[in-house]
Design an enzyme around this catalytic site. Sequence first.
Site, PDB file in Angstrom:
ATOM      1  N   HIS B 205     -36.324 -53.249 119.482  1.00 45.65           N
ATOM      2  CA  HIS B 205     -35.705 -53.388 118.256  1.00 45.65           C
ATOM      3  C   HIS B 205     -35.722 -51.594 118.437  1.00 45.65           C
ATOM      4  O   HIS B 205     -35.048 -50.429 118.003  1.00 45.65           O
ATOM      5  CB  HIS B 205     -35.571 -53.921 117.293  1.00 45.65           C
ATOM      6  CG  HIS B 205     -34.588 -53.701 116.166  1.00 45.65           C
ATOM      7  ND1 HIS B 205     -33.520 -53.524 115.713  1.00 45.65           N
ATOM      8  CD2 HIS B 205     -35.030 -52.378 115.579  1.00 45.65           C
ATOM      9  CE1 HIS B 205     -32.538 -53.666 114.822  1.00 45.65           C
ATOM     10  NE2 HIS B 205     -33.953 -52.366 114.397  1.00 45.65           N
ATOM     11  N   GLU B 206     -37.678 -52.277 118.413  1.00 49.76           N
ATOM     12  CA  GLU B 206     -38.012 -50.966 117.614  1.00 49.76           C
ATOM     13  C   GLU B 206     -38.333 -49.539 119.021  1.00 49.76           C
ATOM     14  O   GLU B 206     -37.804 -48.301 118.402  1.00 49.76           O
ATOM     15  CB  GLU B 206     -39.331 -50.885 116.806  1.00 49.76           C
ATOM     16  CG  GLU B 206     -38.977 -51.242 115.182  1.00 49.76           C
ATOM     17  CD  GLU B 206     -38.618 -50.623 114.444  1.00 49.76           C
ATOM     18  OE1 GLU B 206     -38.184 -49.292 114.769  1.00 49.76           O
ATOM     19  OE2 GLU B 206     -37.800 -51.690 113.408  1.00 49.76           O
ATOM     20  N   HIS B 209     -35.243 -47.395 119.122  1.00 48.97           N
ATOM     21  CA  HIS B 209     -35.379 -46.260 118.137  1.00 48.97           C
ATOM     22  C   HIS B 209     -35.912 -45.284 118.811  1.00 48.97           C
ATOM     23  O   HIS B 209     -35.133 -44.027 118.767  1.00 48.97           O
ATOM     24  CB  HIS B 209     -35.211 -47.083 116.526  1.00 48.97           C
ATOM     25  CG  HIS B 209     -34.551 -47.639 115.496  1.00 48.97           C
ATOM     26  ND1 HIS B 209     -33.166 -47.503 115.292  1.00 48.97           N
ATOM     27  CD2 HIS B 209     -34.662 -48.717 115.408  1.00 48.97           C
ATOM     28  CE1 HIS B 209     -32.849 -48.703 114.772  1.00 48.97           C
ATOM     29  NE2 HIS B 209     -33.881 -49.531 114.331  1.00 48.97           N
TER      30      HIS B 209
END
Lengths: 206, 310
Positions: B205-206, B209
């Site tokens: 997920h990170e 980003h």
Amino acid sequence: MKQRLVLLACLALGFSASPALAFKNIAGCDIVAFAAPSSPVPIAAERWQAYRNQAETILAAAPGADATLTEWRAVANELIEAQERLLAADKTSEAYQDYLAGDRCRVLSKLDSGAVETLLDEVAQSTPEQAATALRRITEAARTQIDRIERSARFRSGQDKTLFAAHYYCFVAGVIVALLPPERQQKITLESFGNAVGCKEAGRKE
Amino acid sequence: MNRRQFLMSSACTCLATATAKVDALFAQEAPATAPKLYRCGTPPPTPAAKIQANRVITALRSYRVNFRGKTVIPIRFHIIHQGTQGYLPDRQLKAQVALLNRTYAPASIEFKIADVNLHENQSWFTHEPGSDAEIEMKTTLGTDTAGSLNMYTAEPGGGLLGYATFPWWYADTPQLDGVVIHHASLPDASRAQPWPYDLGMTAVHEVGHWAGLYHTFQGGCDAPGDDVVDTAYEQNAATGCPLRQPSACPGETRFDPVENYMDYSDDACMKQFTPLQYQRIKDMVGYYRYQLSPQTSRSALLAQIRKSIE
């Protein structure tokens, strides 16, 4: 000048010694709630005045437009200390504890940009320009900070995310309410700043 | 204006100014013998930053740029611990990187471990984003942020599993670039009590980003949402392991993307990026993180696009 130097020294000291979680103070929402005439935790007018004076002094001495985020965090730390001083005498009182445990306790889950802008305009009408300008900038800095985090972070739950953001929004609300005229302070609610949710719903534990 | 209309409108505006230069530049940049890798290409993601990212994508499409080659990203692990808390064995790091490689393979991205360093520091271990401790930790430890991914493991407070920097923040704060993840979020089959977040999806997920993706619920039902056309508008973040159900957003006929890596579902329920998320990853990494590829950094076309945008 001397007063300014002392304040700057205090800012520097506060910056180095603080937990450095600037822009975060969920108790700022309590300050808004306690400004109402029907406040569950009455605060004497002199203490409100002292809080206003401290906030105004801190903001008036704040750096200018070219200040860095780190410098604004230092200012925010000072403002949070002023907020804590306002509430310190009541923090352990039964009334405050009842408030925190009850349904009247609410925190901001969202700031309404238009509403905040309107309140900042009101502050500008009754506050020295430098302090009012600094208030705008610190509001923007706090919102920028939480916006960055909300966009790029993974939280364990939506509730954790709401609570995390509430610390920032409440700090902003607590500072803005400090600089509103007393008669206006009394008419302000958390909903004047945006959306609010119950402390229990947000998972607030402090 | 819905998201599709918004993106189309941005695209049309930009195309009008860019098209004239396209053919000559592309011919110059992509001779028949050239390698297949044709790469062209903080303030927070304010509306202005989002528009800027949209302009990048529009320009890349208008210049017909596609990033076809593989990008190898070295990961520099900084293991922040407090005593034995937060200590991570190599097998967990390797398992995490293997998972990243599986999930990012369709974007032609490969990760490899470049460095693993241990640091015992209490305030860094429990730091929060935006704090002095974060800045101190990253400015002290961050290494070659242009040419690698700095991945910090710690125990951030406030219910955080992780956070990251967006690629368009890099120019303003290169020393803060990287990804921070909770140490207990790395894959660990040996954990006595399973945790809903211990399959390694926080890093997936990170890194999303870090590679330019927003949450699928970014902006709720309002355009342009997460700036990716093939993810449905989603009113709120998913929690737990929800069943797929139609989006609550007016006019949205698709299902909430609860299985998307960029939502908030439990690790076990995160299963995919969409094709256009992969495309955006390629575009954002190629444009903003071009120093990961020496070929890209020398690209005249990249320079031309950058000049036209910035």
